[in-house]
Design a protein around this motif. Structure first.
Motif, mmCIF file in Angstrom:
data_model
loop_
_atom_site.group_PDB
_atom_site.id
_atom_site.type_symbol
_atom_site.label_atom_id
_atom_site.label_comp_id
_atom_site.label_asym_id
_atom_site.label_seq_id
_atom_site.Cartn_x
_atom_site.Cartn_y
_atom_site.Cartn_z
ATOM 1 N N ASN A 33 -51.218 -17.541 -5.210
ATOM 2 C CA ASN A 33 -50.800 -16.821 -6.409
ATOM 3 C C ASN A 33 -51.988 -16.661 -7.383
ATOM 4 O O ASN A 33 -52.406 -17.631 -8.026
ATOM 5 C CB ASN A 33 -49.655 -17.614 -7.069
ATOM 6 N N TYR B 194 -49.338 -41.128 -7.721
ATOM 7 C CA TYR B 194 -50.059 -39.839 -7.858
ATOM 8 C C TYR B 194 -51.518 -40.078 -8.245
ATOM 9 O O TYR B 194 -52.418 -39.387 -7.771
ATOM 10 C CB TYR B 194 -49.373 -38.919 -8.869
ATOM 11 N N ILE C 298 -52.716 -34.056 2.301
ATOM 12 C CA ILE C 298 -52.011 -35.170 1.659
ATOM 13 C C ILE C 298 -50.574 -35.244 2.187
ATOM 14 O O ILE C 298 -49.671 -35.609 1.452
ATOM 15 C CB ILE C 298 -52.050 -35.069 0.118
ATOM 16 N N THR D 146 -42.856 -32.807 -3.688
ATOM 17 C CA THR D 146 -42.504 -34.094 -3.089
ATOM 18 C C THR D 146 -40.992 -34.150 -2.878
ATOM 19 O O THR D 146 -40.512 -34.572 -1.819
ATOM 20 C CB THR D 146 -42.977 -35.249 -4.003
ATOM 21 N N GLY E 197 -47.359 -36.689 4.332
ATOM 22 C CA GLY E 197 -46.860 -37.979 4.786
ATOM 23 C C GLY E 197 -45.850 -37.711 5.895
ATOM 24 O O GLY E 197 -45.094 -38.592 6.282
ATOM 25 N N PRO F 108 -44.334 -28.388 1.385
ATOM 26 C CA PRO F 108 -44.174 -29.211 2.589
ATOM 27 C C PRO F 108 -45.079 -28.747 3.740
ATOM 28 O O PRO F 108 -45.147 -27.554 4.047
ATOM 29 C CB PRO F 108 -42.701 -29.030 2.959
ATOM 30 N N ILE G 127 -51.200 -18.307 3.573
ATOM 31 C CA ILE G 127 -51.543 -19.113 4.752
ATOM 32 C C ILE G 127 -50.482 -18.949 5.845
ATOM 33 O O ILE G 127 -50.056 -19.921 6.455
ATOM 34 C CB ILE G 127 -51.750 -20.591 4.364
ATOM 35 N N HIS H 136 -48.365 -29.446 -8.456
ATOM 36 C CA HIS H 136 -48.281 -30.673 -9.260
ATOM 37 C C HIS H 136 -49.419 -31.656 -8.901
ATOM 38 O O HIS H 136 -50.117 -32.170 -9.776
ATOM 39 C CB HIS H 136 -46.915 -31.303 -8.948
HETATM 40 N N1 LIG Z 1 -49.246 -38.260 0.628
HETATM 41 C C1 LIG Z 1 -48.779 -38.443 -0.578
HETATM 42 O O1 LIG Z 1 -48.621 -39.548 -1.018
HETATM 43 C C2 LIG Z 1 -48.430 -37.273 -1.427
HETATM 44 C C3 LIG Z 1 -48.601 -37.332 -2.800
HETATM 45 C C4 LIG Z 1 -48.262 -36.222 -3.558
HETATM 46 C C5 LIG Z 1 -47.761 -35.087 -2.928
HETATM 47 N N2 LIG Z 1 -47.615 -35.091 -1.585
HETATM 48 C C6 LIG Z 1 -47.109 -33.927 -0.879
HETATM 49 O O2 LIG Z 1 -47.884 -32.815 -1.261
HETATM 50 C C7 LIG Z 1 -47.082 -31.644 -1.279
HETATM 51 C C8 LIG Z 1 -47.221 -30.967 -2.627
HETATM 52 O O3 LIG Z 1 -46.570 -31.738 -3.597
HETATM 53 P P1 LIG Z 1 -46.529 -31.265 -5.118
HETATM 54 O O4 LIG Z 1 -45.684 -32.234 -5.830
HETATM 55 O O5 LIG Z 1 -47.934 -30.997 -5.560
HETATM 56 O O6 LIG Z 1 -45.733 -29.891 -4.953
HETATM 57 P P2 LIG Z 1 -45.704 -28.565 -5.834
HETATM 58 O O7 LIG Z 1 -45.953 -28.831 -7.271
HETATM 59 O O8 LIG Z 1 -44.448 -27.857 -5.447
HETATM 60 O O9 LIG Z 1 -46.954 -27.763 -5.280
HETATM 61 C C9 LIG Z 1 -46.965 -27.235 -4.009
HETATM 62 C C10 LIG Z 1 -48.075 -26.203 -3.910
HETATM 63 O O10 LIG Z 1 -48.077 -25.716 -2.576
HETATM 64 C C11 LIG Z 1 -48.008 -24.299 -2.602
HETATM 65 N N3 LIG Z 1 -47.281 -23.831 -1.426
HETATM 66 C C12 LIG Z 1 -46.112 -24.298 -0.939
HETATM 67 N N4 LIG Z 1 -45.764 -23.619 0.166
HETATM 68 C C13 LIG Z 1 -46.746 -22.709 0.374
HETATM 69 C C14 LIG Z 1 -46.987 -21.724 1.368
HETATM 70 N N5 LIG Z 1 -46.129 -21.523 2.377
HETATM 71 N N6 LIG Z 1 -48.108 -20.986 1.262
HETATM 72 C C15 LIG Z 1 -48.975 -21.170 0.266
HETATM 73 N N7 LIG Z 1 -48.819 -22.092 -0.708
HETATM 74 C C16 LIG Z 1 -47.717 -22.846 -0.649
HETATM 75 C C17 LIG Z 1 -47.282 -23.957 -3.892
HETATM 76 O O11 LIG Z 1 -47.596 -22.646 -4.276
HETATM 77 P P3 LIG Z 1 -46.471 -21.634 -4.859
HETATM 78 O O12 LIG Z 1 -46.162 -22.131 -6.238
HETATM 79 O O13 LIG Z 1 -47.134 -20.319 -4.826
HETATM 80 O O14 LIG Z 1 -45.261 -21.764 -3.953
HETATM 81 C C18 LIG Z 1 -47.900 -25.014 -4.820
HETATM 82 O O15 LIG Z 1 -49.169 -24.622 -5.269
HETATM 83 C C19 LIG Z 1 -45.671 -32.096 -0.936
HETATM 84 O O16 LIG Z 1 -45.444 -31.886 0.435
HETATM 85 C C20 LIG Z 1 -45.682 -33.577 -1.239
HETATM 86 O O17 LIG Z 1 -44.762 -34.315 -0.475
HETATM 87 C C21 LIG Z 1 -47.931 -36.143 -0.829
#
Ligand SMILES: NC(=O)c1ccc[n+]([C@@H]2O[C@H](COP(=O)([O-])OP(=O)(O)OC[C@H]3O[C@@H](n4cnc5c(N)ncnc54)[C@H](OP(=O)(O)O)[C@@H]3O)[C@@H](O)[C@H]2O)c1
Length: 347
Positions: A32, A301, A96, A162, A98, A74, A52, A10
């Motif tokens: 993927n 975002y 990114i 998230t 937190g 996460p 990874i 996302h």
């Molecule tokens: N600091 C901030 O303010 C902030 C802002 C936005 C997001 N975030 C954090 O960023 C992270 C992602 O958020 P999102 O909303 O983008 O989530 P998302 O749509 O679920 O995307 C997560 C991505 O990570 C991949 N992934 C997860 N576990 C994995 C693993 N073990 N090995 C390889 N790839 C893996 C997923 O791939 P697959 O589909 O293949 O599982 C997907 O591409 C979250 O932890 C969120 O809390 C932080």
């Protein structure tokens, strides 16, 4: 050449799209192939497909890469292997996250970063760039501060990762910093009325990344972070928090975790104006001196896209020293004020 790992998630996708719109060509990566290859083709970027699971495996896929922006959370499961791979391959690391433990894991690797010439720069998204800059600006006005309180209010539709990360935080309970140490407290431990720029709002204490980062940025030993939430939700959180540790039990984690994730996403979509973000912070010195400010900035975002790309630019330009850095140390405490629609109001 830099790599965006987790590029089809996302948040990763938004960063990839903005990078491509700016004429940048990061290597888009993820586990993927069916998701990464069409994205890379659409954006005209190179791509790599790998898992990874271990640092050695990741390091073998970092040939020719100068910096990794890690967006696959996460991060409590993915952060350390990627950090260690970056140290091994002498590649700068940004993420990114937190998550407090991940920021602390990067801080613990400070000396390894210096020895290998690698910058370790976690939490370059909404959590923690604006709050870390605010904390550093407040501390600069009251260098004798011993207490820091931060709060934020966002109105964003949250993504699945998230929501999953938030469930993980609930399972681990609350965290604050006391006398320089991170201390466990109950989730939703304290509440307060926060005087945001748009008016007062109820807020509840949460284990946000600043409990880790702001100490490294300011050396203020006592830190609490609050999130604005409606009073009904605060009451529900407090009533049900005795169940949260169950989220650590694998058989419970999946069904209950999914239920909470869906609820969090539905709720944020209902709130969902995707409007700007508000922050507030106060530092006190224990001698009746205090400094307080509010900060208005862009939707969380959107902010994450802008701050993550700014951090990558700074690191790949060779403008950051090796070792662990927080956002305000890497980008400068007033960096946040350079973003569009961003304004600080001193009280
Ligand atoms: N600091 C901030 O303010 C902030 C802002 C936005 C997001 N975030 C954090 O960023 C992270 C992602 O958020 P999102 O909303 O983008 O989530 P998302 O749509 O679920 O995307 C997560 C991505 O990570 C991949 N992934 C997860 N576990 C994995 C693993 N073990 N090995 C390889 N790839 C893996 C997923 O791939 P697959 O589909 O293949 O599982 C997907 O591409 C979250 O932890 C969120 O809390 C932080």
């Amino acid at each position: 050449m830099w790599m965006l790992y987790g590029a089809y998630g996302h948040t990763g996708r938004r960063i990839a799209e903005e990078a491509a719109a700016r004429g940048l060509r990061p290597v888009l990566a993820g586990r993927n192939a069916a998701a990464i290859e069409p994205l890379a083709q659409r954006l005209g970027c190179p791509c790599r497909v790998f898992s990874i699971d271990s640092a050695a495996q990741i390091a073998g896929n970092l040939g020719g890469i100068e910096a990794v922006l890690h967006c696959a959370g996460p991060f409590r499961t993915t952060g350390v292997p990627m950090m260690d791979a970056c140290l091994r391959a002498k590649v700068h690391y940004l993420d990114i996250t937190g998550e407090i433990d991940v920021i602390e894991a990067a801080a613990e690797r400070h000396n390894q970063g210096i020895q290998t010439g690698v910058t370790l720069l976690p939490s370059v998204g909404f959590d923690t760039v604006p709050s870390d800059c605010l904390a550093a600006m407040l501390a600069a006005r009251l260098p004798a501060a011993t207490q820091l309180q931060l709060a934020f209010a966002t109105f964003s539709r949250i993504g699945p990762g998230t929501a999953r990360t938030m469930v993980g935080r609930m399972a681990e309970g609350g965290r604050v910093r006391v006398s320089g140490r991170i201390v466990k407290v109950p989730f939703a431990w304290k509440t307060m009325t926060v005087p945001f720029h748009s008016g007062p709002q109820q807020a509840v204490s949460i284990p946000w990344g600043d409990v880790a980062a702001a100490w490294h940025s300011t050396k203020i030993p006592n830190i609490e972070v609050y999130a604005a939430t409606d009073p009904k939700q605060i009451a529900t959180l407090r009533r049900t928090r005795f169940l949260f540790p169950l989220l650590r039990v694998p058989l419970v984690r999946t069904p209950l975790g999914l239920l909470i994730q869906r609820k969090l996403m539905r709720r944020s979509a209902a709130d969902g104006a995707d409007a700007g973000s508000s922050l507030w912070g106060r530092v006190c010195d224990g001698q009746k001196q205090s400094v307080e400010a509010t900060l208005e900035t862009v939707e969380s975002y959107r902010l994450t896209v802008l701050t993550a790309l700014a951090a990558v630019e700074k690191v790949t330009a060779g403008e950051t020293p090796p070792g662990f850095l927080t956002p305000s140390l890497a980008l400068g405490r007033e960096f946040i004020l350079s973003l569009p629609d961003t304004q600080i109001y001193w009280q």
